[in-house]
Design an enzyme around this catalytic site. Structure first.
Site, PDB file in Angstrom:
ATOM      1  N   CYS A  94       0.827  -1.213   0.000  1.00 21.59           N
ATOM      2  CA  CYS A  94       0.000   0.000   0.000  1.00 21.59           C
ATOM      3  C   CYS A  94       0.862   1.264   0.000  1.00 21.59           C
ATOM      4  CB  CYS A  94      -0.961   0.002   1.182  1.00 21.59           C
ATOM      5  SG  CYS A  94      -0.186   0.257   2.795  1.00 21.59           S
ATOM      6  N   HIS A 130      -0.886  11.638  15.666  1.00 23.49           N
ATOM      7  CA  HIS A 130      -1.529  10.929  14.555  1.00 23.49           C
ATOM      8  C   HIS A 130      -0.559   9.913  13.971  1.00 23.49           C
ATOM      9  CE1 HIS A 130      -3.875  10.253  10.905  1.00 23.49           C
ATOM     10  NE2 HIS A 130      -2.770  10.503  10.211  1.00 23.49           N
ATOM     11  N   HIS A 133      -4.173   5.158   9.834  1.00 18.68           N
ATOM     12  CA  HIS A 133      -5.519   4.595   9.893  1.00 18.68           C
ATOM     13  C   HIS A 133      -5.438   3.077   9.974  1.00 18.68           C
ATOM     14  CE1 HIS A 133      -6.307   8.613   8.309  1.00 18.68           C
ATOM     15  NE2 HIS A 133      -7.503   8.477   8.850  1.00 18.68           N
ATOM     16  N   ASP A 137      -9.066  -4.990   6.212  1.00 22.32           N
ATOM     17  CA  ASP A 137      -8.763  -5.758   5.004  1.00 22.32           C
ATOM     18  C   ASP A 137      -7.395  -6.441   5.083  1.00 22.32           C
ATOM     19  OD1 ASP A 137      -7.013  -3.621   4.780  1.00 22.32           O
ATOM     20  OD2 ASP A 137      -7.774  -2.916   2.859  1.00 22.32           O
ATOM     21  N   ARG A 145      -5.362  -4.152   9.112  1.00 20.07           N
ATOM     22  CA  ARG A 145      -4.164  -3.567   8.511  1.00 20.07           C
ATOM     23  C   ARG A 145      -4.006  -2.163   9.075  1.00 20.07           C
ATOM     24  NH1 ARG A 145      -3.682  -0.257   3.862  1.00 20.07           N
ATOM     25  NH2 ARG A 145      -5.844  -0.779   3.360  1.00 20.07           N
ATOM     26  N   CYS A 147      -2.234   0.977   8.818  1.00 15.54           N
ATOM     27  CA  CYS A 147      -1.477   1.693   7.791  1.00 15.54           C
ATOM     28  C   CYS A 147      -0.888   2.936   8.464  1.00 15.54           C
ATOM     29  CB  CYS A 147      -2.429   2.055   6.664  1.00 15.54           C
ATOM     30  SG  CYS A 147      -1.635   2.710   5.217  1.00 15.54           S
TER      31      CYS A 147
END
Length: 160
Positions: A94, A130, A133, A137, A145, A147
């Site tokens: 990704c 932060h 996310h 999936d 996952r 990310c």
């Protein structure tokens, strides 16, 4: 007629954005690590500040930990709290480091309705930085996952 449709569409986008911002702002605000924005700016690189404090995102396939698979642990770059173990990291293609689980109790989950979609933002539970996310999936048995932006992480290698 086209102008009316366009104006209606723009109004809808602006309305959704402001509601999404209100939802995101429901994030916990009382963290163990408390610093002024001036202190964060002095301690973090400009890219780390943009991501950790302003909820930015690094460009895909550019982060130092995207294709990094050494044995160790990943910590928050803002407060050094351990967040992920290397055995939970996997290649997701990704463009960002991906993990299938966080260390229990170290990550806060916040509903994020920005950008016209519903996602789950992940932030450091110690400083509120932060991270990225989490999605449902993932290819492992957890089905998740995480990310994560490389700039929001630091890495501590474990000696074999």
């Amino acid at each position: 007629m086209k102008r009316l449709i366009l104006l209606s569409f723009l109004f809808l986008i602006v309305s959704c954005n402001s509601n999404a911002q209100k939802e995101i702002n429901k994030q916990k605000t009382d963290y163990k690590v408390k610093k002024t924005e001036e202190t964060w700016k002095a301690e973090l690189s400009p890219e780390q500040y943009r991501i950790l404090r302003e909820k930015g995102t690094e460009r895909p396939h550019t982060g130092q930990y995207n294709l990094h698979f050494e044995n160790g642990s990943y910590a928050c770059a803002g407060c050094n709290e351990q967040l992920f173990e290397s055995d939970s990291k996997f290649e997701s293609n990704c463009g960002w480091p991906s993990f299938d689980k966080a260390i229990k109790g170290k990550v806060e989950y916040i509903k994020d309705k920005s950008l016209g979609m519903i996602r789950t933002e992940i932030v450091c539970k110690t400083c509120g930085g932060h991270l990225g996310h989490v999605f449902n999936d993932g290819p492992t048995e957890t089905g998740t996952r995480y990310c994560v932006n490389s700039a929001s992480l630091s890495f501590e290698k474990k000696e074999d």
